[in-house]
Design a protein around this motif. Structure first.
Motif, PDB file in Angstrom:
ATOM      1  N   PRO A 136      11.547  -0.874  44.778  1.00  0.00           N
ATOM      2  CA  PRO A 136      10.354  -0.283  43.799  1.00  0.00           C
ATOM      3  C   PRO A 136      10.568   1.150  43.952  1.00  0.00           C
ATOM      4  CG  PRO A 136       9.393  -1.261  45.907  1.00  0.00           C
ATOM      5  CD  PRO A 136      10.651  -1.744  45.837  1.00  0.00           C
ATOM      6  N   GLY A 137       9.986   1.948  43.078  1.00  0.00           N
ATOM      7  CA  GLY A 137      10.217   3.321  43.081  1.00  0.00           C
ATOM      8  C   GLY A 137       9.482   3.908  44.611  1.00  0.00           C
ATOM      9  N   LYS A 138      10.081   4.904  45.065  1.00  0.00           N
ATOM     10  CA  LYS A 138       9.695   5.748  46.351  1.00  0.00           C
ATOM     11  C   LYS A 138       9.495   4.561  47.361  1.00  0.00           C
ATOM     12  CE  LYS A 138       6.720   9.486  47.972  1.00  0.00           C
ATOM     13  NZ  LYS A 138       6.990   8.961  49.207  1.00  0.00           N
ATOM     14  N   PRO A 139      10.607   3.812  47.875  1.00  0.00           N
ATOM     15  CA  PRO A 139      10.711   2.967  48.764  1.00  0.00           C
ATOM     16  C   PRO A 139      10.926   3.438  50.403  1.00  0.00           C
ATOM     17  CG  PRO A 139      12.834   2.984  48.010  1.00  0.00           C
ATOM     18  CD  PRO A 139      12.072   4.086  47.079  1.00  0.00           C
ATOM     19  N   LEU A 140      10.743   4.682  50.422  1.00  0.00           N
ATOM     20  CA  LEU A 140      11.188   5.184  51.673  1.00  0.00           C
ATOM     21  C   LEU A 140       9.888   5.929  52.178  1.00  0.00           C
ATOM     22  CD1 LEU A 140      12.937   6.264  53.976  1.00  0.00           C
ATOM     23  CD2 LEU A 140      13.854   7.886  52.230  1.00  0.00           C
ATOM     24  N   SER A 141       9.623   6.176  53.545  1.00  0.00           N
ATOM     25  CA  SER A 141       8.949   7.004  54.229  1.00  0.00           C
ATOM     26  C   SER A 141       9.690   7.379  55.448  1.00  0.00           C
ATOM     27  CB  SER A 141       7.573   6.118  54.736  1.00  0.00           C
ATOM     28  OG  SER A 141       6.715   7.024  55.534  1.00  0.00           O
TER      29      SER A 141
END
Length: 348
Positions: A111-116
């Motif tokens: 999904p969109g923005k899948p990274l922290s």
């Protein structure tokens, strides 16, 4: 898929904090041995990556090796996200997008923005801290971000699209471009789609001038940008209307073209107002020599991680062709184009 599968190879105090903060509401299965990575289809998957000082995690590299060797359906119908920690200011983004690339080729959606991501100083959260009300530490911003990333995966539900709109952006000469020729083959196999094509010609788009956040936000409220032009008049409305963004990207010195890069940069003003979580993006990439994977990862970083476009499974069709027309001579190229079109039509 009510449980989460956590793939964790390596650890640190901060990574454990990220995991504790993001997993406390969910049941999960923890895998710490590559040999135990067997059934990863139809899963919700969290990649937990520790990079230390060097950016090299041997066990994580073994994991990528297994994913690649296990075939194109190893992660079929799975959904992924990433928590990553580095003790330096380097390596976290490169390793994250490479992990997404490998998993995506194996059938995993992101999904969109899948990274922290946590860099050594956490200064990558400075801007978010500045625009957040209240006294919130950088570590608190990180832990909140980690929770949000996992929540997006756990709350994700697939939505079928009826008569989708495809927006295709390209900058090359359609008469000689191998990339456009390959898109034409794909397009012939698409059914029940409405397709809009925008040719981003040389000189038609000025690159982003890097306005301060408040200035960019001001223009975005009226769906505008400092430079205006074709981006505001044609590209912004087409982006808002589309269900699928198709990026045609020939390889220019191991990068997408300057025109396409400018388009992505200029999307920032629109992104300030409207997030793109419900929009899928695909790409057709043709290299004259090698390096298509570099462009794929560049697009993953820019559009999926940064701009929140959804990354569907096997998002990129990548080929090698140099002289005009060479792409049509590749063995089984029409079959590959048809399979890529079928992959896109799975959204229906």
């Amino acid at each position: 898929m009510n449980r989460l599968t956590v793939l964790k190879f390596g650890t640190s105090e901060r990574l454990e904090k990220m995991l504790a903060s993001s997993l406390n509401k969910y049941e999960y299965d923890l895998i710490t041995n590559v040999d135990d990575m067997n059934d990863l289809q139809n899963k919700k998957i969290l990649f937990a990556i520790e990079l230390g000082d060097t950016g090299i995690n041997i066990e994580h590299m073994k994991m990528l090796n297994k994913i690649r060797l296990s075939g194109p359906d190893f992660m079929k119908d799975s959904i992924g996200c990433i928590l990553i920690n580095s003790l330096s200011e380097l390596f976290s983004r490169a390793e994250a997008r490479r992990t997404i690339f490998y998993a995506n080729m194996a059938g995993c959606l992101f999904p969109g923005k899948p990274l922290s991501e946590a860099t050594g100083s956490l200064r990558n959260f400075n801007t978010r801290q500045t625009i957040t009300e209240g006294d919130v530490s950088l570590e608190d911003m990180l832990l909140l971000d980690s929770r949000e990333v996992v929540e997006r995966v756990m709350n994700y539900t697939a939505k079928k699209i009826t008569a989708p709109n495809i927006l295709t952006l390209y900058s090359g000469n359609p008469k000689t471009s191998n990339t456009y020729a390959l898109w034409s083959m794909v397009k012939e196999n698409l059914e029940n789609y409405h397709i809009t094509e925008i040719h981003v010609e040389n000189g038609s788009i000025a690159d982003c001038r890097g306005c301060p956040y408040k200035t960019c936000k001001h223009y975005s409220q009226s769906t505008n940008c400092f430079y205006g032009g074709i981006m505001v008049e044609e590209v912004y409305p087409a982006i808002l209307d589309c269900d699928v963004l198709m990026m045609l990207c020939p390889n220019y010195n191991d990068s997408i073209s300057a025109n396409m890069s400018a388009v992505i940069n200029r999307l920032t003003a629109l992104y300030r107002k409207t997030k793109f979580y419900d929009k899928h993006f695909y790409s057709i990439i043709v290299s004259g020599f090698s390096g298509s994977d570099l462009l794929a990862q560049q697009l993953i970083s820019a559009l999926n991680i940064n701009k929140t476009f959804m990354l569907p499974p096997k998002f990129a069709l990548m080929e090698t062709a140099n002289n005009p027309g060479d792409v049509k001579k590749i063995e089984n190229i029409e079959k590959k184009a048809a399979e890529f079109a079928k992959n896109i039509m799975s959204l229906l």
